[in-house]
Design a protein around this motif. Structure first.
Motif, short mmCIF file in Angstrom:
data_model
loop_
_atom_site.label_atom_id
_atom_site.label_comp_id
_atom_site.label_asym_id
_atom_site.label_seq_id
_atom_site.Cartn_x
_atom_site.Cartn_y
_atom_site.Cartn_z
N ASN A 1 0.68 -1.43 -0.56
CA ASN A 1 0.40 0.10 -0.31
C ASN A 1 0.90 1.39 -0.15
O ASN A 1 0.75 2.15 -0.71
CB ASN A 1 -0.98 0.71 1.13
CG ASN A 1 -2.00 -0.91 1.18
OD1 ASN A 1 -2.07 -1.62 0.07
ND2 ASN A 1 -1.82 -1.81 2.46
N ALA B 1 -4.26 -3.95 -7.58
CA ALA B 1 -3.97 -2.24 -7.36
C ALA B 1 -2.73 -1.43 -7.90
O ALA B 1 -2.34 -0.63 -8.69
CB ALA B 1 -4.29 -2.16 -6.31
N GLU C 1 -1.59 -1.98 -11.60
CA GLU C 1 -1.69 -1.19 -12.35
C GLU C 1 -1.28 -0.37 -12.18
O GLU C 1 -0.93 0.15 -13.46
CB GLU C 1 -2.73 -0.92 -11.51
CG GLU C 1 -4.46 -1.97 -12.27
CD GLU C 1 -4.75 -1.55 -13.50
OE1 GLU C 1 -4.10 -0.62 -14.13
OE2 GLU C 1 -5.61 -2.40 -13.88
#
Length: 524
Positions: free
Chosen positions: A332, A359, A362
């Motif tokens: 994150n 995520a 990407e």
């Protein structure tokens, strides 16, 4: 791969195979090869004498080049799966492994123990007629003589030039380790010469990435003189920063001159110790600070660098090659860091090694996953559609399969073919040449299993694993050739699909069978 201790009453020798290393291959065994490939035949010599061992090598065939390589014993431990404190707090079995490979210039071996290990390395010419070519190796010691024979059967298949291989290796380099081992002044002319040799060795394995750092190396564990920074970061009296890229530039250009030029990996934006360095011109010394990405202190330090670095890379026409690398850090926080950096200049790229995050995928151009991660085909296809690069890696945490000194040699063939079977672009290894002062004799580290931190040795010597890796890359080339042939495409794809069976990762005997089946198929 441990071989234990051998004793022999007289001179004796035999060829062996990597699939069952140490076992006796029948005399005059046949080894198959393609035209334009390099063949390595391992052999063992037993003797109870320490006197010099002379040899004579004969290989039939016009323009066939052959050389002898002695495999020196290096002490190591059997500790796969243990890293850091888990390694420091444990006691592991030690043994000696035939890993350090020395190409012999004369016609004699150095006898180091009751068993001597070697390789015959043969380069098959691309225009050699298919057929059988005898190999004869004769040893003489103290009046005793022993001859072993084999046959190279060259089949009617031609391997493309190695430069055409579409499979990228990414070994992370440690140039400071070179200067430390040789006691060279960092970035002296002697150091540059050795780094040039390092890139030549990397190119042999189809290395495509040059490893750079903003500061000293990938991990930056201690303060060193500012002159040893790859990019000298200086803080002026008015609080602004200046950057000297001269060492970084010469290093990247040296790599490119040796053919390693596709990607410039830049480390240190998010290191494990979250420590950053700069030379304070007012104090006249190198200072450090610790900070996590996203803090005001972090942004104040890195923003001026990122702006200046972007300008520099664009002026050198390197912006598209540069990739900021993050190694196994919080996913994150890494995603937030990528967004922050791209907010400064969208052209910046990132690489990440670790677990998979949709995520993060990407955002990350170069993604390397642990070997036991199963990536859904649709997620891989999405990455390919964006022009992104995907590889996988093994580290000290993977017990098997791996590429450690104690690993099964067949696992190197398995791992490279598995990357092709997964549809990945290649493979990453975290350390090419992180040496200790005793590396020529011992590869025992307090926090790493033996072989995890090196694939080459000082004095221009490589490892047995390095040579097998090159051979395994040629096997990948063969699979590529067969996959493109209408006659063999379906069968090749079927065998590659079989590599993806998850249980193989934990079953050595089944992996060995898979490697043997593929090898036999490719060389029929």
């Amino acid at each position: 791969m441990s071989l234990g201790n051998y004793a022999q009453a007289q001179l004796n020798a035999h060829f062996t195979t990597f699939e069952d290393f140490g076992s006796k291959a029948p005399n005059k065994s046949e080894f198959k090869a393609w035209r334009n490939e390099s063949v390595i035949l391992p052999f063992l010599i037993y003797s109870d004498s320490t006197k010099g061992l002379d040899f004579q090598l004969k290989v039939e065939g016009k323009n066939v080049k052959a050389e002898l390589i002695q495999l020196h014993l290096v002490e190591g431990d059997i500790s796969a799966g243990n890293c850091g404190n888990a390694k420091k707090n444990g006691t592991f079995v030690k043994d000696f492994f035939p890993d350090r490979a020395e190409t012999l210039q004369g016609n004699s071996f150095t006898v180091e123990s009751a068993i001597t290990y070697g390789l015959v390395k043969i380069q098959i010419p691309e225009k050699l007629k298919p057929g059988s070519y005898p190999v004869e190796l004769t040893f003489d010691q103290n009046g005793d003589s022993q001859k072993i024979e084999a046959t190279i059967k060259v089949i009617d298949q031609k391997l493309p030039d190695f430069s055409e291989l579409d499979f990228e290796m990414d070994f992370w380099q440690f140039p400071q380790s070179i200067s430390t081992y040789y006691d060279f002044k960092p970035f002296s002319e002697e150091h540059w010469e050795q780094m040039g040799l390092m890139f030549e060795q990397l190119k042999v394995l189809n290395q495509t990435v040059v490893t750079t750092s903003v500061f000293y190396d990938l991990f930056n564990t201690k303060i060193k003189p500012v002159e040893q920074m790859m990019i000298q970061v200086r803080k002026k009296a008015d609080g602004s920063y200046s950057y000297d890229y001269s060492t970084f530039e010469r290093y990247v250009e040296l790599a490119a001159s040796k053919g390693v030029s596709k990607e410039i990996a830049v480390h240190n934006l998010y290191p494990w110790n979250q420590t950053y360095f700069y030379f304070d011109e007012t104090a006249g010394e190198v200072k450090t600070f610790k900070s996590a990405p996203g803090t005001d202190e972090y942004n104040a330090f890195w923003k001026p660098f990122l702006l200046d670095f972007a300008s520099y890379l664009k002026a050198k026409n390197w912006m598209d090659k540069a990739v900021f690398w993050v190694d196994e850090r919080d996913m994150n926080k890494t995603a937030e860091l990528v967004k922050y950096v791209k907010g400064i200049d969208p052209a910046f790229k990132f690489g990440y090694s670790g677990r998979f995050s949709p995520a993060l995928s990407e955002l990350v151009y170069d993604y390397s996953l642990a070997s036991n991660i199963v990536l859904d085909p649709d997620k891989l296809a999405l990455r390919k559609s964006k022009g992104f690069k995907t590889t996988y890696y093994t580290s000290c945490y993977e017990v098997q399969p791996n590429m450690l000194m104690a690993s099964n040699y067949g696992d190197i063939y398995f791992l490279l073919m598995l990357s092709r079977a997964k549809g990945y672009d290649g493979m990453l290894r975290w350390a090419f040449n992180l040496w200790s002062s005793k590396i020529m004799k011992s590869a025992i580290f307090s926090d790493l299993p033996s072989g995890d931190s090196h694939f080459v040795y000082p004095d221009a010597q490589v490892s047995l694993r390095y040579l097998i890796l090159k051979d395994a890359l040629e096997e990948v080339q063969k699979a590529d050739v067969k996959a493109k042939s209408p006659k063999s495409s379906a069968k090749t794809k079927e065998l590659l699909k079989a590599y993806n069976r998850y249980f193989l990762l934990n079953n050595e005997s089944e992996r060995n069978k898979m490697v043997s089946i593929m090898n036999k198929y490719l060389n029929d």
